[in-house]
Design an enzyme around this catalytic site. Structure first.
Site, short mmCIF file in Angstrom:
data_model
loop_
_atom_site.label_atom_id
_atom_site.label_comp_id
_atom_site.label_asym_id
_atom_site.label_seq_id
_atom_site.Cartn_x
_atom_site.Cartn_y
_atom_site.Cartn_z
N GLU A 13 -5.93 39.21 7.23
CA GLU A 13 -5.99 39.40 8.68
C GLU A 13 -5.44 40.78 9.06
OE1 GLU A 13 -7.35 37.71 11.12
OE2 GLU A 13 -8.06 36.10 9.82
N CYS A 63 -6.80 32.45 10.38
CA CYS A 63 -7.72 32.95 11.41
C CYS A 63 -7.54 32.17 12.72
CB CYS A 63 -9.16 32.86 10.91
SG CYS A 63 -10.35 33.67 12.01
#
Length: 233
Positions: free
Chosen positions: A218, A148
Site C-alpha cells: 500500500e 486495502c
C-alpha cells in the site's frame, strides 16, 4: 466513526486485529507522512501524480475484485460469502464510476486509463494478492486483502477532518472517510478477529506476515504514483 485500537481487558484474549495493526504501526505512520498523502490534504499534490494513481488503481481494482471473489468462495459462513461477493462487485463499480469521474476531470477517459500499461508495483501487488488467496488458507487470503480495506479507512478517517482545498482530492477523501465505507471495514475486521481466534499460533503468524507484506505494498502504491513509476526497461 473512529475505529479505536482498544487496550486488552484483564483476562480477555487479545483480538487478532490488534495483533495485525500493531505489526504495521510503522508502515501506517510512513503512509500518513508520505508526500502523496500530505499533498492530498494541502492541495499541493500534482494532478499528474493523482492521474497516475487513478490509472493504476483502475488496474489494481480489477484483480482485487478477483481476489475478493476467491475469498467469497472460501468464506466460512453464508453471510460472509454474500458480503465478499458484494465487495467484489463494489470494487468493479468503484472502477467504473468514481475512476471514470476522476479521469473526466483530469482529462481523459476510463478507456484511455485501461489502455495504459500496468505498472511494476501494481503488477507485483496484485500478483502477490492472487497468489495468496489461491494458494493459502482462507485466513491467509483475508489477511492479504485486509490492508486495502483497513488502511484506506484509517487514512480516509484521518484526512476527513483536514479535508483539502482541491475539490478532486476532497472527493477522494470523503469517499474513504464516509461512514458507509467505515462500516464495511468494521465488518471485515470483525471477521478477521473471528477467524484468527480459531487459528493456531503458526497460522496466525503466517497471516500477520501476509498482512504486513500487503500493507507495505500500500505504501509502495502511493509512492509509485508520487514518482509516476514506469517500467525501467
Amino acid at each position: 466513526m473512529t475505529m479505536p485500537q482498544m487496550p486488552d481487558s484483564p483476562g480477555t484474549a487479545r483480538p487478532f486485529s490488534a495483533e495485525l495493526w500493531t505489526a504495521i504501526d510503522p508502515v501506517y505512520a510512513a503512509i500518513l507522512d508520505h508526500p502523496f498523502i500530505t499533498g492530498l490534504v494541502d492541495g499541493t499534490l500534482p494532478h499528474d501524480a493523482f492521474r497516475h494513481f487513478v490509472v493504476q488503481d483502475s488496474h489494481y481494482l480489477r484483480d482485487y475484485a478477483r481476489a475478493l471473489a476467491v475469498c467469497a468462495a472460501r468464506a466460512p459462513g453464508e453471510d460472509d460469502v454474500r458480503a465478499f461477493a458484494g465487495d467484489a462487485a463494489g470494487a468493479i463499480a468503484a472502477e467504473q464510476e468514481m475512476h471514470a469521474e476522476f479521469m473526466d476531470r483530469l482529462g481523459g477517459s476510463a478507456a484511455q486509463a485501461a489502455a495504459q500499461p500496468v505498472g511494476p508495483t501494481t503488477r507485483a501487488y496484485t500478483s502477490y494478492l492472487l497468489a495468496t488467496v489461491y494458494g493459502g488458507s482462507f485466513l491467509d487470503g483475508l489477511a492479504a486483502v485486509l490492508p486495502c480495506y483497513w488502511i484506506y479507512a484509517r487514512v480516509g478517517e484521518a484526512l476527513l477532518a483536514k479535508s483539502s482545498p482541491d475539490p478532486l482530492y476532497r472527493r477522494w477523501i470523503e469517499t474513504y472517510g464516509d461512514e458507509a465505507f467505515q462500516g464495511v471495514v468494521r465488518r471485515v475486521v470483525a471477521l478477521a478477529d473471528r477467524t484468527g481466534a480459531a487459528a493456531t499460533p503458526e497460522q496466525r503468524a503466517a497471516a500477520v506476515e501476509h498482512f504486513v507484506t500487503t500493507s507495505r505494498y500500500e505504501w509502495m502504491f502511493w509512492d509509485a504514483a508520487w514518482r509516476r513509476e514506469t517500467w525501467p526497461v
